[in-house]
Scaffold this motif. Sequence first.
Motif, PDB file in Angstrom:
ATOM      1  N   THR A  17       0.861  -1.186   0.000  1.00  0.00           N
ATOM      2  CA  THR A  17       0.000   0.000   0.000  1.00  0.00           C
ATOM      3  C   THR A  17       0.895   1.234   0.000  1.00  0.00           C
ATOM      4  O   THR A  17       2.073   1.161   0.392  1.00  0.00           O
ATOM      5  CB  THR A  17      -0.875   0.080   1.269  1.00  0.00           C
ATOM      6  N   ASN A  72       9.298   9.018  -1.558  1.00  0.00           N
ATOM      7  CA  ASN A  72       8.085   8.324  -1.986  1.00  0.00           C
ATOM      8  C   ASN A  72       7.041   8.524  -0.889  1.00  0.00           C
ATOM      9  O   ASN A  72       7.354   9.042   0.185  1.00  0.00           O
ATOM     10  CB  ASN A  72       8.413   6.835  -2.200  1.00  0.00           C
ATOM     11  N   LYS A  75       4.086  -3.276   3.203  1.00  0.00           N
ATOM     12  CA  LYS A  75       3.521  -4.560   2.800  1.00  0.00           C
ATOM     13  C   LYS A  75       2.250  -4.875   3.601  1.00  0.00           C
ATOM     14  O   LYS A  75       2.220  -4.648   4.819  1.00  0.00           O
ATOM     15  CB  LYS A  75       4.561  -5.639   3.088  1.00  0.00           C
TER      16      LYS A  75
END
Length: 187
Positions: free
Chosen positions: A8, A33, A38
């Motif tokens: 996600t 980012n 996970k």
Amino acid sequence: MDLPLKYTICFIRQGDDVLMLNRNRPANMGLWNGVGGKLEPGEDPLTGVLREVYEETGIALAHARFAGTVTWRGTWHGHDQAEGGMYAFLAEVTERERGPRLQETREGVLMWKPLSWILDPDNLGVAEHVSRFLARMLNDPVCYEHRCVFHDDRLIDYEPVPLPNDFLTQVGLSQVKTSSGSANNRP
Ligand SMILES: Nc1nc2c([nH]c(=O)n2[C@H]2C[C@H](O)[C@@H](COP(=O)(O)OP(=O)(O)OP(=O)(O)O)O2)c(=O)[nH]1
């Protein structure tokens, strides 16, 4: 493309800023980012993203809006060929909730960055696929699978493909509002 969606990601906004993480290990080590990680076995994507955001930032979001999926395949320097995918979400917090401008965490450095800086396609500090898919997630009401192809760490192909109408039901997100405000992603 039928790639497993095991991760996600969330882009949390406050005003013109977005909370970004510069990870201290692969994937995208040293690049900015969104926050995420996970999914645990059997965990639904919304629960997973809210958990990851809390673990990585300390921010307890009440909600996040599903905004599409991102898939990747290709080759990375020093790694075997890899492919995978993630559920992407958008969220907003108030100025009071946003916390410090810069914070060092176990996963790397967290920092609030201006949206215009993140979306600049010439900005090599941001993971290369982000400026492509994030601009569309923020401005286009349709939810896409954002297909990314890499060759030796560089993005060589990007194609947004609208998600099927029944996607949200298929993945147990049908009660979740999309970033367009509707649970249905196509008019
Ligand atoms: N693994 C992987 N993650 C990617 C890629 N591109 C990309 O944006 N991401 C996103 C998905 C996640 O939000 C984040 C990677 O999460 P992570 O590996 O830190 O997840 P984690 O700590 O929960 O996982 P782990 O230690 O259990 O492997 O980066 C990619 O090419 N590979």
